[in-house]
Every structure is written in structure tokens, then in C-alpha cells.
Design a protein around this motif. Structure first.
Motif, short mmCIF file in Angstrom:
data_model
loop_
_atom_site.label_atom_id
_atom_site.label_comp_id
_atom_site.label_asym_id
_atom_site.label_seq_id
_atom_site.Cartn_x
_atom_site.Cartn_y
_atom_site.Cartn_z
N LYS A 63 0.85 -1.19 0.00
CA LYS A 63 0.00 0.00 0.00
C LYS A 63 0.89 1.24 0.00
CE LYS A 63 -3.96 -2.02 2.24
NZ LYS A 63 -4.96 -1.92 3.30
N ILE A 64 0.39 2.28 -0.65
CA ILE A 64 1.14 3.53 -0.69
C ILE A 64 1.16 4.15 0.70
CG2 ILE A 64 1.22 5.88 -1.62
CD1 ILE A 64 -0.07 4.80 -4.19
N TYR A 65 2.36 4.42 1.21
CA TYR A 65 2.53 5.08 2.51
C TYR A 65 2.57 6.60 2.30
CZ TYR A 65 4.59 6.53 6.91
OH TYR A 65 4.82 7.15 8.11
N THR A 66 3.31 7.02 1.29
CA THR A 66 3.38 8.43 0.92
C THR A 66 3.91 8.53 -0.51
OG1 THR A 66 4.11 10.65 1.61
CG2 THR A 66 5.71 8.85 1.79
N TYR A 67 3.68 9.66 -1.16
CA TYR A 67 4.17 9.82 -2.54
C TYR A 67 4.32 11.30 -2.87
CZ TYR A 67 -0.56 11.11 -3.87
OH TYR A 67 -1.77 11.75 -3.97
N SER A 68 5.05 11.54 -3.94
CA SER A 68 5.23 12.90 -4.46
C SER A 68 5.31 12.82 -5.98
CB SER A 68 6.52 13.50 -3.90
OG SER A 68 6.65 14.84 -4.31
N GLY A 80 7.67 7.45 -4.14
CA GLY A 80 7.11 7.40 -2.80
C GLY A 80 7.49 6.12 -2.10
N SER A 89 8.93 -1.05 4.43
CA SER A 89 8.57 0.01 3.49
C SER A 89 9.77 0.27 2.60
CB SER A 89 8.20 1.29 4.23
OG SER A 89 7.01 1.11 4.96
N ARG A 103 -3.29 7.70 -4.23
CA ARG A 103 -3.78 8.05 -2.90
C ARG A 103 -3.01 7.29 -1.84
NH1 ARG A 103 -5.34 11.64 -5.39
NH2 ARG A 103 -7.44 12.15 -6.00
N ILE A 104 -2.80 7.92 -0.70
CA ILE A 104 -2.19 7.24 0.44
C ILE A 104 -3.12 6.10 0.86
CG2 ILE A 104 -1.59 7.51 2.88
CD1 ILE A 104 -0.56 10.34 2.08
N GLY A 105 -2.54 4.93 1.12
CA GLY A 105 -3.33 3.76 1.50
C GLY A 105 -3.80 2.93 0.31
N GLN A 106 -3.57 3.42 -0.89
CA GLN A 106 -4.02 2.72 -2.10
C GLN A 106 -3.23 1.43 -2.29
OE1 GLN A 106 -3.53 5.15 -5.58
NE2 GLN A 106 -4.63 3.73 -6.91
#
Length: 127
Positions: A63-68, A80, A89, A103-106
Motif C-alpha cells: 500500500k502507498i505510505y506516501t508519494y510525491s 514514494g 517500506s 492516494r495514500i493507502g491505495q
């Protein structure tokens, strides 16, 4: 046109990882002493300092934790952290997706991406 990814430089500790990646396998190191998986691949467990680590094939899901999103680059790209199902991670690139829909959590899944003259690198795309 996709952004070019520079080839990684394998080290003695990561050579097995890159060979597996060339065969389409995503490997992690897991500690036999404490049971935790870790990323970046290294022989010593960063949690308990045991040298009893082994290669295990990972699911390639997370799952996405964070991204830019980098839009001012000649070829926009997104980077991310993905938290893998196995626990660690990892910093990665997001590919084959609409960056505005990340999205975060995606949930995301692994996709090996070609590099400039080296083994493929693990990147992620929406699941």
C-alpha cells in the motif's frame, strides 16, 4: 515516453537480489532469528543484528505510505514509499498510472521496470 531509470550497481550483498529481479522474482531478506523481513537487502538484520538472514520471495503487493509527483521534470514521474505486505517500506517509483489518482493507502502491485543497461528495478502500479 517513459522516464529512463538508471541501472543499479549491484554489490556483493545485493547481487542475488538483482539476479532474481532479472528472472522476474522479487526477493526480500528475512531474519531467521527474529522473523522480520527487511528492505534494503543486507546480510545483517537491522532489528536484532543477527547474521541469520535468508532470501524469501515476496508477494509484490503493498500500500502507498506516501508519494510525491514531480511535474517540472522533462518527463513527469511519481516516487514514494510503499509498505509491503511482508512489513518493510521501500522507496520506489509509481508507473503506468494517472498520477492524479494516486492516494495514500491505495493498494499497489509490483512491476519490474527496465533500466538503462542493467537489471530491472522494482516499481509499483495501482492494484
Amino acid at each position: 515516453m517513459a522516464r529512463k531509470i538508471p541501472a543499479p550497481t549491484p554489490t556483493p550483498e545485493t547481487e542475488a537480489f538483482w539476479k532474481a529481479a532479472a528472472d522476474g522474482k522479487f526477493m526480500l531478506r528475512r531474519c531467521a532469528a527474529c522473523g522480520k523481513a527487511h528492505w534494503y537487502p543486507r546480510a545483517i538484520c537491522p532489528f536484532c543484528m543477527s547474521a541469520k538472514t535468508e532470501w524469501v520471495e515476496a508477494s509484490g503487493r503493498g500500500k502507498i505510505y506516501t508519494y510525491s509527483v514531480m511535474r517540472r521534470a522533462p518527463e513527469p514521474y511519481a516516487i514514494g514509499y510503499v509498505t509491503l505486505e511482508e512489513g518493510p517500506s521501500m522507496l520506489t517509483n509509481f508507473v503506468d498510472c494517472d498520477f492524479d489518482k494516486l492516494r495514500i493507502g491505495q493498494p499497489v502491485k509490483l512491476k519490474f521496470s527496465a533500466t538503462e543497461g542493467g537489471p530491472p528495478v522494482p516499481t509499483f502500479t495501482p492494484a
